[in-house]
Design an enzyme around this catalytic site. Structure first.
Site, PDB file in Angstrom:
ATOM      1  N   CYS A  88       0.673  -0.997   0.003  1.00  0.00           N
ATOM      2  CA  CYS A  88       0.004   0.139  -0.040  1.00  0.00           C
ATOM      3  C   CYS A  88       0.971   1.262  -0.171  1.00  0.00           C
ATOM      4  O   CYS A  88       1.375   1.586   1.017  1.00  0.00           O
ATOM      5  CB  CYS A  88      -0.796  -0.128   1.348  1.00  0.00           C
ATOM      6  SG  CYS A  88      -1.920   1.408   1.398  1.00  0.00           S
ATOM      7  N   CYS A 115      -0.490   4.097   2.287  1.00  0.00           N
ATOM      8  CA  CYS A 115      -0.043   3.810   3.573  1.00  0.00           C
ATOM      9  C   CYS A 115       1.377   4.084   3.924  1.00  0.00           C
ATOM     10  O   CYS A 115       1.805   4.708   5.064  1.00  0.00           O
ATOM     11  CB  CYS A 115      -0.441   2.446   4.054  1.00  0.00           C
ATOM     12  SG  CYS A 115      -1.913   1.769   3.408  1.00  0.00           S
ATOM     13  N   ASP A 116       2.176   3.541   3.265  1.00  0.00           N
ATOM     14  CA  ASP A 116       3.931   3.611   3.484  1.00  0.00           C
ATOM     15  C   ASP A 116       4.662   4.173   2.690  1.00  0.00           C
ATOM     16  O   ASP A 116       5.664   4.346   2.942  1.00  0.00           O
ATOM     17  CB  ASP A 116       4.064   2.050   3.401  1.00  0.00           C
ATOM     18  CG  ASP A 116       3.358   1.076   4.335  1.00  0.00           C
ATOM     19  OD1 ASP A 116       2.924   1.633   5.482  1.00  0.00           O
ATOM     20  OD2 ASP A 116       3.228   0.039   4.146  1.00  0.00           O
TER      21      ASP A 116
END
Ligand code: NAP
Length: 304
Positions: free
Chosen positions: A131, A134-135
């Site tokens: 992701c 997200c990261d």
């Protein structure tokens, strides 16, 4: 006893809830993580008719506001089985809850497919991610690779190219199955390099964090090593239906083998969204599925 329990709070499940509540049905919308599903991780949604470009998170939030404005009951829990007891359906959760209902719509979506490399799971959070939203920021200014050739991989690479110095896009074939507009936008970027036809064969992490990936050319067999700070794996999805094979017919790939209305041969059970076997998985088709399954479920309730 609810009229309908909906398993999965992504766009298909939320749409099913909206349609069922507007039909006057009592509804429980059950979600295991966070309402919104995968669209909540899309950095930008540009192809949903009638909605100006918007982040997936914001669009999901607006959908959920609509669900809640209809006084839909919601709960957080992981459904682990659906039982059929005469005219009652029962949804059991990992957390020990038991919900009784007359019909169930399974809109459980799909999870990220892994590359199935030996140390892949151990490296999640140590250089392997599924992701970019997200990261991605952990690798701002760094060198990253994305593996995959679908819309998700293109989307991840676009997002990462905004924040990283260098992005490699690794795909096992020469041609990409993702949207051509996204391809053109991505390939025009100076900090994006496309590596095809190549497979990732090894994740190199000498001290526990990923430092490089080993690639094999799918045509010549030539092996190369690519230094990266992170690898974003975006090679499709696997349906989340393992727990529901008793009440849904599944394809060999594990998708619900059901028609447009989502009716299962098991009475009072319906499926919708990315977990259903179909050729196009888009936000628009998830929403369509949710509407169809809710209408099917309401017709079923009227007939019983
Ligand atoms: P996808 O379309 O199934 O693409 C998966 C990609 O990963 C394919 O290119 C596939 O290669 C590759 N792949 C699969 N297994 C692999 C493996 N073991 N090793 C290496 N590569 C592998 O999946 P997705 O991109 O996650 O998209 C899922 C659905 O959501 C699609 O219908 C997509 O259109 C939709 N989506 C839409 C948007 C949008 O903005 N409209 C955004 C995201 C997703 P091959 O091509 O060789 O099979």
């Amino acid at each position: 006893m609810y009229d309908i329990v909906i398993i999965g709070g992504g766009p298909a499940g939320m749409t099913a809830a909206i349609y069922a509540r507007r039909n006057g049905r009592s509804v429980l919308l059950l979600e295991k993580e966070g309402f919104g599903g995968q669209i909540a991780y899309a950095p930008r949604v540009e192809n949903y008719p009638g909605v100006a470009p918007v982040s997936g998170a914001e669009l999901a939030e607006r959908m959920m506001e609509q669900v809640l404005a209809l006084d839909t009951e919601t709960d957080i829990g992981t459904a682990v089985s659906v039982l059929i007891e005469d005219d009652r359906r029962v949804v059991l959760t990992e957390e020990g809850e038991r919900y009784e209902t007359r019909a169930v719509i399974i809109a459980a979506g799909a999870r990220h497919r892994q590359l199935s490399l030996p140390n892949e799971t151990a490296l999640v959070g140590r250089g392997v991610s599924y992701c970019a939203v997200c990261d991605g920021s952990f690798y701002a200014g760094g060198t990253v690779a994305v593996v995959g050739g679908g819309d998700s991989a293109l989307q991840e690479a676009l997002l990462l190219s905004d924040i990283c110095a260098q992005v490699y896009l690794i795909h096992r074939r020469e041609t990409f199955r993702g949207d051509v507009t996204k391809q053109l936008r991505l390939f025009a970027r100076d900090n994006v390099t496309v590596l095809t036809p190549k497979r990732v064969t090894e994740l190199i992490a000498p001290e526990g964090d990923l430092t490089a990936v080993r690639l094999r050319d799918a045509v010549t067999g030539e092996e190369t090593t690519l230094d990266v700070d992170a690898l974003f794996v975006s090679v499709g999805q696997v349906p989340e239906l393992d727990s529901f094979s008793d009440v849904l017919p599944l394809t060999a790939a594990g998708y619900a083998a059901l028609g447009e209305g989502g009716e299962s041969p098991a009475e009072g059970i319906f499926a919708a969204g990315d977990c259903r076997d179909k050729s196009v998985r888009q936000l628009a088709t998830a929403v369509s599925d949710g509407a169809c399954a809710a209408i099917s479920a309401c017709r079923y309730l009227e007939s019983t």
